[in-house]
Scaffold this motif. Sequence first.
Motif, PDB file in Angstrom:
ATOM      1  N   ALA A  57       0.853  -1.192   0.000  1.00 14.33           N
ATOM      2  CA  ALA A  57       0.000   0.000   0.000  1.00 14.33           C
ATOM      3  C   ALA A  57       0.887   1.239   0.000  1.00 14.33           C
ATOM      4  CB  ALA A  57      -0.912  -0.008   1.224  1.00 14.33           C
ATOM      5  N   PRO A  58       1.441   1.606  -1.163  1.00 16.48           N
ATOM      6  CA  PRO A  58       2.307   2.794  -1.218  1.00 16.48           C
ATOM      7  C   PRO A  58       1.554   4.055  -0.781  1.00 16.48           C
ATOM      8  CG  PRO A  58       2.251   1.657  -3.346  1.00 16.48           C
ATOM      9  CD  PRO A  58       1.251   1.003  -2.466  1.00 16.48           C
ATOM     10  N   ALA A  59       2.303   5.059  -0.433  1.00 13.84           N
ATOM     11  CA  ALA A  59       1.709   6.329  -0.030  1.00 13.84           C
ATOM     12  C   ALA A  59       0.870   6.875  -1.177  1.00 13.84           C
ATOM     13  CB  ALA A  59       2.802   7.321   0.353  1.00 13.84           C
ATOM     14  N   PRO A  60      -0.160   7.669  -0.863  1.00 18.97           N
ATOM     15  CA  PRO A  60      -0.992   8.241  -1.921  1.00 18.97           C
ATOM     16  C   PRO A  60      -0.139   9.018  -2.931  1.00 18.97           C
ATOM     17  CG  PRO A  60      -1.968   8.638   0.238  1.00 18.97           C
ATOM     18  CD  PRO A  60      -0.614   8.032   0.476  1.00 18.97           C
ATOM     19  N   GLY A  61      -0.373   8.756  -4.204  1.00 17.90           N
ATOM     20  CA  GLY A  61       0.358   9.438  -5.263  1.00 17.90           C
ATOM     21  C   GLY A  61       1.668   8.778  -5.645  1.00 17.90           C
ATOM     22  N   GLU A  62       2.080   7.756  -4.912  1.00 23.49           N
ATOM     23  CA  GLU A  62       3.328   7.070  -5.250  1.00 23.49           C
ATOM     24  C   GLU A  62       3.084   5.932  -6.225  1.00 23.49           C
ATOM     25  OE1 GLU A  62       6.652   7.362  -1.742  1.00 23.49           O
ATOM     26  OE2 GLU A  62       5.611   5.486  -2.050  1.00 23.49           O
ATOM     27  N   GLU A  63       4.058   5.707  -7.072  1.00 19.44           N
ATOM     28  CA  GLU A  63       4.008   4.602  -8.021  1.00 19.44           C
ATOM     29  C   GLU A  63       4.418   3.301  -7.331  1.00 19.44           C
ATOM     30  OE1 GLU A  63       2.893   4.957 -11.222  1.00 19.44           O
ATOM     31  OE2 GLU A  63       2.451   6.993 -10.570  1.00 19.44           O
ATOM     32  N   ARG A  64       4.244   2.189  -8.026  1.00 27.80           N
ATOM     33  CA  ARG A  64       4.667   0.889  -7.514  1.00 27.80           C
ATOM     34  C   ARG A  64       6.180   0.934  -7.263  1.00 27.80           C
ATOM     35  NH1 ARG A  64       4.518  -4.760 -10.758  1.00 27.80           N
ATOM     36  NH2 ARG A  64       4.728  -6.135  -8.966  1.00 27.80           N
ATOM     37  N   PRO A  65       6.633   0.526  -6.072  1.00 28.22           N
ATOM     38  CA  PRO A  65       8.057   0.626  -5.757  1.00 28.22           C
ATOM     39  C   PRO A  65       8.926  -0.263  -6.645  1.00 28.22           C
ATOM     40  CG  PRO A  65       6.794  -0.155  -3.850  1.00 28.22           C
ATOM     41  CD  PRO A  65       5.852  -0.024  -4.984  1.00 28.22           C
ATOM     42  N   VAL A  66      10.204   0.082  -6.676  1.00 28.12           N
ATOM     43  CA  VAL A  66      11.196  -0.694  -7.410  1.00 28.12           C
ATOM     44  C   VAL A  66      12.170  -1.263  -6.383  1.00 28.12           C
ATOM     45  CG1 VAL A  66      13.090  -0.592  -9.083  1.00 28.12           C
ATOM     46  CG2 VAL A  66      11.006   0.737  -9.471  1.00 28.12           C
ATOM     47  N   ALA A  67      12.410  -2.573  -6.456  1.00 26.66           N
ATOM     48  CA  ALA A  67      13.377  -3.228  -5.578  1.00 26.66           C
ATOM     49  C   ALA A  67      14.508  -3.775  -6.431  1.00 26.66           C
ATOM     50  CB  ALA A  67      12.712  -4.347  -4.793  1.00 26.66           C
ATOM     51  N   VAL A  68      15.725  -3.372  -6.113  1.00 22.68           N
ATOM     52  CA  VAL A  68      16.895  -3.852  -6.828  1.00 22.68           C
ATOM     53  C   VAL A  68      17.622  -4.823  -5.901  1.00 22.68           C
ATOM     54  CG1 VAL A  68      19.029  -3.208  -8.019  1.00 22.68           C
ATOM     55  CG2 VAL A  68      17.071  -1.645  -8.022  1.00 22.68           C
ATOM     56  N   VAL A  69      17.702  -6.074  -6.311  1.00 22.34           N
ATOM     57  CA  VAL A  69      18.397  -7.090  -5.528  1.00 22.34           C
ATOM     58  C   VAL A  69      19.785  -7.244  -6.139  1.00 22.34           C
ATOM     59  CG1 VAL A  69      18.348  -9.442  -4.649  1.00 22.34           C
ATOM     60  CG2 VAL A  69      16.192  -8.221  -5.053  1.00 22.34           C
ATOM     61  N   VAL A  70      20.794  -6.900  -5.347  1.00 20.27           N
ATOM     62  CA  VAL A  70      22.173  -6.884  -5.830  1.00 20.27           C
ATOM     63  C   VAL A  70      22.876  -8.152  -5.368  1.00 20.27           C
ATOM     64  CG1 VAL A  70      24.348  -5.625  -5.787  1.00 20.27           C
ATOM     65  CG2 VAL A  70      22.184  -4.375  -5.714  1.00 20.27           C
ATOM     66  N   GLY A  71      23.312  -8.945  -6.330  1.00 17.15           N
ATOM     67  CA  GLY A  71      24.037 -10.161  -5.985  1.00 17.15           C
ATOM     68  C   GLY A  71      23.806 -11.259  -6.995  1.00 17.15           C
TER      69      GLY A  71
END
Length: 186
Positions: A98-112
């Motif tokens: 449930a992102p904050a109002p007005g925020e887009e779908r988050p991006v997760a970068v998994v490094v490894g």
Amino acid sequence: MPVLIVLMVLVGALCILDLILTVGVVKRLREHTELLTAPPPTPAVEVGERVGPFAATTVTGSPLGPGDFVGETLVAFFSPTCKPCKEKLPDFLRYAKAPAPGEERPVAVVVGDPGQAEDFVSRLAPTAQVVVEPPDGAMGIAFKAEMYPTMFRVAPADDGTLIVTDNAAELEHPKAATATTPVPAR
């Protein structure tokens, strides 16, 4: 008498060895104390700074670049080998649902390594756009992400680049102010 002298020399040598080891332990304790009391490092990208160019592909095969961000977006960098990342992951997942109002779908970068990233990817994919990349990957370089977990909020600029709006993003929604008007006593 010679046995007594040998024992005294042996005890003296043990005391000197003990003193040397104790001084070494005290020195290490001081170093650790300095490390623990030092302020945490700040992210390399400052608020208001433009993110470098990058081209990545999500685990679903969608391309992802600066032009694909249409509103404010949370971008998080995780490493599957980092204990704080594993501790922060549940908070990120709650936020991503449930992102904050007005925020887009988050991006997760998994490094490894992709094999090590499987657990993170399976947990993140339902709620976030997920990119898996090596430590010297395009997004890591563009965001100057060198420590994990790192959370940024970014927003698109007029020229199609991304601007960092928060370089130490928290995973809590702002509390809605509940206004209560006191009723005057009669």
